[in-house]
Design a protein around this motif. Structure first.
Motif, mmCIF file in Angstrom:
data_model
loop_
_atom_site.group_PDB
_atom_site.id
_atom_site.type_symbol
_atom_site.label_atom_id
_atom_site.label_comp_id
_atom_site.label_asym_id
_atom_site.label_seq_id
_atom_site.Cartn_x
_atom_site.Cartn_y
_atom_site.Cartn_z
ATOM 1 N N PRO A 1 0.841 -1.205 0.000
ATOM 2 C CA PRO A 1 0.000 0.000 0.000
ATOM 3 C C PRO A 1 0.875 1.254 0.000
ATOM 4 C CG PRO A 1 -0.082 -1.077 2.138
ATOM 5 C CD PRO A 1 0.736 -1.956 1.249
ATOM 6 N N LEU A 2 0.467 2.242 -0.762
ATOM 7 C CA LEU A 2 1.179 3.525 -0.807
ATOM 8 C C LEU A 2 0.532 4.451 0.216
ATOM 9 C CD1 LEU A 2 1.610 3.866 -4.671
ATOM 10 C CD2 LEU A 2 3.224 2.935 -2.993
ATOM 11 N N SER A 3 0.863 4.212 1.473
ATOM 12 C CA SER A 3 0.195 4.906 2.576
ATOM 13 C C SER A 3 0.593 6.375 2.700
ATOM 14 C CB SER A 3 0.469 4.177 3.884
ATOM 15 O OG SER A 3 1.856 4.051 4.098
ATOM 16 N N PHE A 4 1.619 6.809 1.975
ATOM 17 C CA PHE A 4 1.998 8.225 2.030
ATOM 18 C C PHE A 4 1.035 9.109 1.236
ATOM 19 C CE2 PHE A 4 4.320 6.358 -1.494
ATOM 20 C CZ PHE A 4 4.097 7.253 -2.524
ATOM 21 N N ILE A 5 0.173 8.496 0.400
ATOM 22 C CA ILE A 5 -0.836 9.253 -0.332
ATOM 23 C C ILE A 5 -2.069 9.362 0.566
ATOM 24 C CG2 ILE A 5 -2.322 9.305 -2.379
ATOM 25 C CD1 ILE A 5 -0.156 7.691 -3.829
ATOM 26 N N PRO A 6 -2.581 10.552 0.808
ATOM 27 C CA PRO A 6 -3.741 10.715 1.693
ATOM 28 C C PRO A 6 -4.948 9.895 1.218
ATOM 29 C CG PRO A 6 -2.771 12.846 1.188
ATOM 30 C CD PRO A 6 -2.083 11.846 0.311
ATOM 31 N N GLU A 7 -5.682 9.308 2.185
ATOM 32 C CA GLU A 7 -6.816 8.451 1.848
ATOM 33 C C GLU A 7 -7.946 9.184 1.137
ATOM 34 O OE1 GLU A 7 -8.877 5.425 4.080
ATOM 35 O OE2 GLU A 7 -7.002 5.040 5.158
#
Length: 82
Positions: free
Chosen positions: A34-40
């Motif tokens: 998952p690219l968790s640095f991109i805001p949900e």
């Protein structure tokens, strides 16, 4: 991180693969991060890296791969769900 091991066998009647029942076999390994640095608020982004090995039957190899019976595929993808 998610790992998967996809396996596929392609079989058909003797007319489907030009006289062969065996069409192909594939096996691989896939890892998704998952690219968790991109805001949900922009969705859930994932990077996936994969390797797939293909063993082709003679008819499938003649039609799709110039007669080569084995193929290796590496791929990377970015996916979005919302």
């Amino acid at each position: 991180m998610t790992f998967t091991v996809p396996l596929t066998v392609g079989l058909g009647s003797e007319h489907f693969y030009l006289g062969d029942t065996y069409g192909y076999f594939s096996a691989g390994l896939q890892a998704a991060v998952p690219l968790s640095f991109i805001p949900e608020c922009y969705g859930k982004w994932t990077f996936t890296a994969a390797y797939t090995y293909y063993n082709l039957g003679s008819a499938a190899a003649d039609v799709t791969a110039g007669g080569r019976r084995t193929q290796n595929l590496f791929q990377g993808t970015i996916g979005l769900t919302f």
